[in-house]
Each structure stands twice: as structure tokens, then as C-alpha cells.
Design a protein around this motif. Structure first.
Motif, PDB file in Angstrom:
ATOM      1  N   ALA A  44       0.717  -1.208   0.231  1.00 16.03           N
ATOM      2  CA  ALA A  44      -0.069   0.176   0.157  1.00 16.03           C
ATOM      3  C   ALA A  44       0.633   1.012   0.315  1.00 16.03           C
ATOM      4  O   ALA A  44       0.376   2.454  -0.492  1.00 16.03           O
ATOM      5  N   ARG A  45       2.103   1.259   0.619  1.00 18.37           N
ATOM      6  CA  ARG A  45       2.503   2.487   0.767  1.00 18.37           C
ATOM      7  C   ARG A  45       3.428   2.647  -0.044  1.00 18.37           C
ATOM      8  O   ARG A  45       5.025   3.123   0.277  1.00 18.37           O
ATOM      9  N   PHE A  46       3.799   1.198  -1.310  1.00 25.15           N
ATOM     10  CA  PHE A  46       5.026   0.989  -2.469  1.00 25.15           C
ATOM     11  C   PHE A  46       5.711   2.892  -2.698  1.00 25.15           C
ATOM     12  O   PHE A  46       6.559   3.131  -2.500  1.00 25.15           O
ATOM     13  N   ASN A  47       4.967   3.524  -3.037  1.00 24.94           N
ATOM     14  CA  ASN A  47       5.143   5.256  -4.028  1.00 24.94           C
ATOM     15  C   ASN A  47       6.320   5.645  -2.667  1.00 24.94           C
ATOM     16  O   ASN A  47       7.409   6.274  -3.290  1.00 24.94           O
ATOM     17  N   GLU A  48       5.867   5.696  -1.564  1.00 22.33           N
ATOM     18  CA  GLU A  48       6.998   6.403  -0.453  1.00 22.33           C
ATOM     19  C   GLU A  48       7.762   5.769  -0.311  1.00 22.33           C
ATOM     20  O   GLU A  48       9.381   6.332  -0.248  1.00 22.33           O
ATOM     21  N   LEU A  49       7.622   4.083   0.515  1.00 21.06           N
ATOM     22  CA  LEU A  49       9.132   3.563   0.488  1.00 21.06           C
ATOM     23  C   LEU A  49       9.529   3.207  -0.635  1.00 21.06           C
ATOM     24  O   LEU A  49      11.071   3.555  -0.432  1.00 21.06           O
ATOM     25  N   ALA A  50       8.945   3.356  -2.093  1.00 23.06           N
ATOM     26  CA  ALA A  50      10.034   3.081  -3.492  1.00 23.06           C
ATOM     27  C   ALA A  50      11.026   5.212  -3.125  1.00 23.06           C
ATOM     28  O   ALA A  50      12.228   4.437  -3.745  1.00 23.06           O
TER      29      ALA A  50
END
Length: 377
Positions: free
Chosen positions: A325-331
Motif C-alpha cells: 500500500a505504501r509502495f510510492n513512499e517506500l520506493a
């Protein structure tokens, strides 16, 4: 697919819920299943973790080990918190999960947390089967992956793909239209019944998008599978992995992360296997992880949801091909490993995914319930 558990007792309790899933009437032996009292829940994540350790376990339903790398989740969660993971009926459908909570409500073997398709979230709320919880990283979860009141979060999503036994086809289809080719007679299968399971509903949605439909109109997808059935190309499999191994079908739809989770075993079984996302009808969606009402282990339940949406949980999802769900932030922050990033679908495919909302899912369910049996035979 069978759950491989860490403790022998888990294998025994893993069958306890089956009767409830099948609709057997059970007599409650615990509390009424009323919502958990606030004083029973830790006030912050540290208190929740401490209380969860006292509870000793979290009880889940419909969490197969090969689905979205849940085996990695179980190991990481147990190692970090010392709380055991118990999984009942790992292969239950979303509809069966809700029935299980209804039948086991108030009992010690009621599941603590579900893993249901987005189109079942409103039903869970309407039936008063879940209660709200906002995990500690609530603010960083995108709005379209959480209920505004915390009734559920969707901690991951995937993309509908085709698994292909390369030895059984002359040519790999690239589009839904390609599936109409006579060479695929008796060789195409859904991952289940779209009246019961979210992955099958998603497959029909993907077919709809490829045939002029949209997120508000799933009927073209039903018509497409009716055409496949009428022309003798659609078959059934009891299980996607078994169907692929035993040659029951050459082309089977399922989530990309499920095929990734099965890839090593299929190849070890001698299947010349690959999986692909069709060029048209790209469809992705999330599964939600709500805490059940009056959860027997209310702190462990919340700790599990926190884990799934944490940095560590996101890494485990990505390693299994599921998009956190938090892919964009973590990437952007470089918090996902190269191995995890390499396990995810191509960024161009991910960019095409538009997540439908629960209301669109409800509407699709209603159309499928009305038309599927009439059209797809």
C-alpha cells in the motif's frame, strides 16, 4: 495447497473452522461478540505489542503461505514479536471468511483478522463483523487503500495475470481477444467462482476493461466468459496450482503474486511455466485486512495489521510480488530492497492500475449474481 505450520498444534486447529465455513451451525461458548472494550486495547503500538505477547497468538483465516509471501510475513512477525500465527482454512474465499466470523462470533476460535477482497468490505461492515482500527502508520496509507473511519485497510494489491503451461500451447496469448483462438479449446480457467472469490471477480473485471467496459460496468466481462464457455474454451480447475501441474488447463488466471509464489514449486514439478499480464484489460485491486468484532486476541489482531502496513511488512509483500500500500513512499525513500523491487510487476503495468472502490465492487457483485449462472454455462 496446504499450510505448513511451525507447531504441530496449528495443523490440528487449522481444520477447526472448516465446519463454520461450510455453514455448520455452531453454539457460541464465549462472549456475544460485542465490540472490544477500549480499555482492553493498548493505547499505543508499544502497549499493543506488550498485550499481544500476553495473548500469545493471532488467529487468521484465508492466509495461504504462497499468497503474497505470507510465509515470510509469518516468520518475520513471530521473530519480531514472539506472537504465534495460527491460520485456519488458508484457502477460504472472501465469502467464506465472512460466514466463518458470523458462525464463530464470540467463540475462542473466531478469526482475529481477515484478508478479504475489496468488494466484500461493505458486506463485512453491514453485517457488523468488523471493528475499526487505524494502524500506527495510518497517515501514510493512501486514501483509496483505507476506509476513512478505519474499518479496514488494504495493505497490498496485485494485477490479474495468466499462468501458462508453455508445453500445452502453440502460442502465448497477448490479449483477451487472442483467447478466442480455437487453439485454446478446453484450456482456459478462472481462479474460482466469481460469485464467491475476489480473484475471479477481478478476472471478469479485467475482461470487461478489454471489451469496452469500465469500473462501473462489468457486464462485458461476463459476456466475454460466456463466449469462451459457449465455444468450449473455458474449463474448471479445483485449484490453480494443481490444475497447472496436472494439465487440467493450459492458461489459468490469477493474481501476479500468486503465480510468483507458485513458480518454484511448479518448475520443480516439471511444469514448463511462465506468467504474463495481458496487454489489454490490465486490472489490479487490493485485499483488505479488517479486525473482526470482539476479536479473541484484540491486541494481537491490531499488531498484525500494523505489521502488514509497516516497512518490514511492505518488504515481505514486495518479495512475494504484491504491491505494498505504501509502495510510492517506500520506493522514493529507498526502503525496499532491489530483490523486492525486481519481484514486482513492470512499472508500466503498475501505472495502468486504477483501483475500484467498494461501491463499484458491490455493483459488480450484484450483476454477477444476477447474470453469471444464466450466461456462463
Amino acid at each position: 495447497m496446504h499450510l505448513i505450520t511451525k507447531k504441530p498444534v496449528f495443523r490440528a486447529v487449522g481444520t477447526a473452522i472448516t465446519g463454520a465455513v461450510l455453514g455448520v451451525s455452531l453454539v457460541a461458548c464465549g462472549p456475544s461478540g460485542a465490540e472490544t472494550a477500549p480499555e482492553d486495547i493498548g493505547e499505543n503500538i508499544d502497549e499493543i505489542a506488550a498485550k499481544a505477547q500476553e495473548e500469545g497468538q493471532v488467529r487468521l483465516i484465508a492466509y495461504p503461505e504462497t499468497w503474497a509471501n505470507y510465509a515470510g510475513h509469518f516468520e518475520g512477525f513471530e521473530e519480531k514479536y514472539g506472537v504465534d500465527v495460527v491460520v485456519d482454512s488458508p484457502d477460504a474465499s472472501s465469502a467464506e471468511e465472512l460466514q466463518a466470523v458470523e458462525n464463530l462470533r464470540g467463540q475462542d476460535n473466531q478469526p482475529d483478522v481477515l484478508d478479504i477482497g475489496y468488494s466484500f468490505t461493505n458486506s463485512a461492515i453491514e453485517q457488523e463483523l468488523i471493528e475499526p482500527y487505524k494502524p500506527s502508520n495510518w497517515d501514510s496509507i493512501p486514501d483509496d487503500l483505507k476506509h476513512p473511519d478505519g474499518e479496514w485497510v488494504g495493505s497490498y494489491y496485485g494485477v490479474i495475470s495468466i499462468g501458462v503451461n508453455m508445453d500445452m500451447v502453440d502460442e502465448v496469448p497477448k490479449t483477451f481477444e487472442d483467447l478466442l483462438d480455437p487453439q485454446y479449446e478446453g484450456q482456459i480457467a478462472l481462479p474460482g467462482d466469481p460469485r464467491q472469490g475476489a480473484s475471479a471477480i477481478a478476472t471478469v473485471f479485467a475482461a470487461s476493461l478489454a471489451n469496452g467496459g469500465n469500473l462501473d460496468d462489468i457486464e462485458p466481462g461476463i459476456d466475454f466468459f460466456a463466449e469462451l464457455a459457449d465455444s468450449g474454451k473455458l474449463t474448471t480447475v479445483s485449484d490453480a496450482a494443481v490444475g497447472m501441474t496436472q494439465g487440467e488447463a493450459a492458461i489459468i488466471f490469477d493474481w501476479n503474486y500468486n503465480w510468483l509464489g507458485r513458480e518454484d514449486q511448479l518448475k520443480a514439478d516439471g511444469v514448463n511455466f511462465e506468467y504474463f499480464v495481458l496487454e489489454d484489460g490490465v486490472f489490479g485491486n487490493y485485499y483488505a485486512q479488517p479486525v473482526t468484532i470482539g476479536s479473541p486476541q484484540p491486541n494481537a489482531a491490531r499488531l498484525w495489521v500494523d505489521w502488514l502496513t509497516s516497512d518490514e511488512g511492505a518488504e515481505q509483500y514486495a518479495l512475494g510480488g504484491a504491491i505494498p500500500a505504501r509502495f510510492n513512499e517506500l520506493a522514493e525513500e529507498g526502503k525496499l530492497s532491489d530483490k523486492a523491487l525486481d519481484s514486482l510487476p513492470d512499472p508500466d503495468i503498475v501505472a495502468q492500475v486504477e483501483l475500484p472502490n467498494a461501491e463499484q465492487g458491490d455493483a459488480a457483485n450484484a450483476v454477477i449474481a444476477e447474470q453469471w449462472a444464466q450466461k456462463v454455462q
